[in-house]
Write an enzyme that holds these catalytic residues in place. Structure first.
Site, PDB file in Angstrom:
ATOM      1  N   HIS A  35      -9.935   8.045  -2.088  1.00  0.00           N
ATOM      2  CA  HIS A  35      -9.763   6.750  -2.913  1.00  0.00           C
ATOM      3  C   HIS A  35     -10.914   6.662  -3.729  1.00  0.00           C
ATOM      4  O   HIS A  35     -10.847   6.249  -4.582  1.00  0.00           O
ATOM      5  CB  HIS A  35      -9.644   5.795  -2.429  1.00  0.00           C
ATOM      6  CG  HIS A  35      -8.953   4.366  -2.959  1.00  0.00           C
ATOM      7  ND1 HIS A  35     -10.518   3.547  -3.372  1.00  0.00           N
ATOM      8  CD2 HIS A  35      -8.077   3.697  -3.149  1.00  0.00           C
ATOM      9  CE1 HIS A  35      -9.636   2.488  -3.684  1.00  0.00           C
ATOM     10  NE2 HIS A  35      -8.358   2.828  -4.024  1.00  0.00           N
ATOM     11  N   HIS A  41       1.672   3.182   1.791  1.00  0.00           N
ATOM     12  CA  HIS A  41       0.193   3.515   0.961  1.00  0.00           C
ATOM     13  C   HIS A  41      -1.010   4.353   1.650  1.00  0.00           C
ATOM     14  O   HIS A  41      -1.775   4.063   2.485  1.00  0.00           O
ATOM     15  CB  HIS A  41      -0.495   2.070   0.456  1.00  0.00           C
ATOM     16  CG  HIS A  41      -1.320   1.513  -0.053  1.00  0.00           C
ATOM     17  ND1 HIS A  41      -2.854   1.174   0.109  1.00  0.00           N
ATOM     18  CD2 HIS A  41      -1.680   2.088  -1.610  1.00  0.00           C
ATOM     19  CE1 HIS A  41      -4.010   1.180  -0.571  1.00  0.00           C
ATOM     20  NE2 HIS A  41      -3.283   1.948  -1.864  1.00  0.00           N
ATOM     21  N   GLU A  59       1.611   6.588  -1.372  1.00  0.00           N
ATOM     22  CA  GLU A  59       1.273   7.090  -2.659  1.00  0.00           C
ATOM     23  C   GLU A  59      -0.165   7.366  -1.735  1.00  0.00           C
ATOM     24  O   GLU A  59      -0.516   7.798  -1.546  1.00  0.00           O
ATOM     25  CB  GLU A  59       1.363   5.427  -2.576  1.00  0.00           C
ATOM     26  CG  GLU A  59       0.403   5.252  -3.849  1.00  0.00           C
ATOM     27  CD  GLU A  59      -0.941   5.061  -4.274  1.00  0.00           C
ATOM     28  OE1 GLU A  59      -1.587   5.086  -4.980  1.00  0.00           O
ATOM     29  OE2 GLU A  59      -2.075   4.540  -2.484  1.00  0.00           O
ATOM     30  N   GLU A 106      -1.031   8.542  -7.633  1.00  0.00           N
ATOM     31  CA  GLU A 106      -2.542   8.146  -8.195  1.00  0.00           C
ATOM     32  C   GLU A 106      -3.575   8.720  -8.981  1.00  0.00           C
ATOM     33  O   GLU A 106      -4.227   9.311  -8.352  1.00  0.00           O
ATOM     34  CB  GLU A 106      -2.889   6.636  -7.839  1.00  0.00           C
ATOM     35  CG  GLU A 106      -3.592   5.700  -8.851  1.00  0.00           C
ATOM     36  CD  GLU A 106      -4.150   4.353  -8.278  1.00  0.00           C
ATOM     37  OE1 GLU A 106      -4.151   4.466  -6.999  1.00  0.00           O
ATOM     38  OE2 GLU A 106      -5.154   4.404  -8.655  1.00  0.00           O
ATOM     39  N   ASP A 147      -4.071   9.237  -3.866  1.00  0.00           N
ATOM     40  CA  ASP A 147      -5.488   8.986  -4.736  1.00  0.00           C
ATOM     41  C   ASP A 147      -6.025  10.950  -4.937  1.00  0.00           C
ATOM     42  O   ASP A 147      -6.015  10.944  -4.146  1.00  0.00           O
ATOM     43  CB  ASP A 147      -6.281   8.201  -4.257  1.00  0.00           C
ATOM     44  CG  ASP A 147      -5.633   6.791  -4.585  1.00  0.00           C
ATOM     45  OD1 ASP A 147      -5.426   5.786  -5.377  1.00  0.00           O
ATOM     46  OD2 ASP A 147      -5.649   6.732  -2.658  1.00  0.00           O
TER      47      ASP A 147
HETATM   48  O1  G3P Z   1      -0.587   2.161  -6.245  1.00  0.00           O
HETATM   49  C1  G3P Z   1      -1.013   1.507  -5.513  1.00  0.00           C
HETATM   50  C2  G3P Z   1      -3.135   1.173  -5.044  1.00  0.00           C
HETATM   51  O2  G3P Z   1      -3.411   2.125  -4.634  1.00  0.00           O
HETATM   52  C3  G3P Z   1      -3.757   0.517  -6.722  1.00  0.00           C
HETATM   53  O3  G3P Z   1      -4.257   0.188  -5.677  1.00  0.00           O
HETATM   54  O4  G3P Z   1      -7.017   0.489  -5.427  1.00  0.00           O
HETATM   55  O5  G3P Z   1      -5.530   0.946  -3.435  1.00  0.00           O
HETATM   56  O6  G3P Z   1      -5.693   2.524  -4.643  1.00  0.00           O
HETATM   57  P1  G3P Z   1      -6.169   0.831  -4.542  1.00  0.00           P
HETATM   58 CA    CA Z   2      -4.474   4.070  -4.984  1.00  0.00          CA
END
Ligand code: G3P
Ligand code: CA
Length: 242
Positions: free
Chosen positions: A49, A7, A34, A109, A36
């Site tokens: 993020h 993450h 993952e 994402e 952003d």
């Molecule tokens: O994609 C899963 C997770 O990353 C979503 O929440 O706030 O960590 O981007 P966040």
């Molecule tokens: Ca995310």
């Protein structure tokens, strides 16, 4: 068998969404990463993020108010107060360059939930095609309109609908939108919710799974991907079940 996605990279030990965190996730044996994405003032797809750079860098303000060149002077590992050296905010292009020949699936994402970043879907799609990573990406977003926009221009990619709430009939909803994956927060995954989603053949990819107890529960329930900050621990636990 459940897959282990890092993450924001290996963000439990390294500065989130930096090239360092991505390299360390790969070294730790993650199956996927993952990250952003947002857009700069000059239209560069960057990996960060928050909409603002305040929390993760030594700068202030909206990332969208800076050009990429201007953003490059800020340290994206500022939280670590110099212990990790200087790490700039990466571009999606830099990241794709790193993983293009590696056995890594990337969950991109689209951070289109607060600022809509009109046109980001086309830009991300162009980069995926340029690096020939069509079969190695999953596109997710909390903004399901954004997912539908991207699906229209790139219908063959894999998509996931993010959710952080107790959505009723999530499997039915995801299926009816023609989306392959549902990405809920992990504590929503009680047995009846899992059962409803699986009934529609929808893949379940869940976040943010950092505790061993939660990892074991989700692996035993046959969840497809667990996304967490500690890919080293997740990898070790998953191995026990193989
Ligand atoms: O994609 C899963 C997770 O990353 C979503 O929440 O706030 O960590 O981007 P966040
Ligand atoms: Ca995310």
């Amino acid at each position: 068998m459940t897959k282990n996605f890092a993450h924001r990279g290996f963000s439990g030990k390294y500065p989130e969404n930096t090239m360092l965190a991505f390299e360390k996730a790969i070294e730790a044996g993650a199956d996927g990463i993952e990250l952003d994405v947002q857009l700069t003032k000059d239209g560069e797809v960057i990996i960060i993020h928050d909409e603002t750079i305040d929390r993760t860098t030594d700068g202030k303000g909206l990332a969208a108010d800076y050009t990429y060149e201007e953003l490059c002077r800020f340290d994206a590992s500022f939280i670590y107060r110099g212990q990790m050296g200087f790490n700039k905010i990466p571009t999606l292009r830099e990241y794709l360059e790193l993983v293009k020949d590696k056995n890594i699936v990337t969950n991109i994402e689209l951070k289109t939930g607060i600022l809509e970043y009109i046109g980001i879907e086309e830009k991300v799609w162009e980069l995926i095609q340029e690096y020939k990573l069509e079969k190695k990406v999953i596109i997710s977003s909390f903004n399901h309109y954004s997912i539908l926009r991207m699906k229209k221009i790139a219908p063959d990619l894999k998509y996931g609908l993010l959710s952080e709430t107790w959505f009723v009939d999530a499997g039915k909803y995801t299926h009816e939108l023609g989306i392959q994956c549902y990405h809920p927060v992990h504590y929503n995954l009680v047995p009846e919710v899992i059962e409803e989603i699986k009934k529609y053949g929808i893949e379940i990819n869940t976040y943010t799974v950092n505790k061993e107890k939660d990892m074991r529960y989700l692996i035993e329930k046959g969840i497809d991907i667990i996304i967490g900050n500690f890919p080293d621990l997740a990898g070790k636990i998953i191995k026990e079940y193989k």
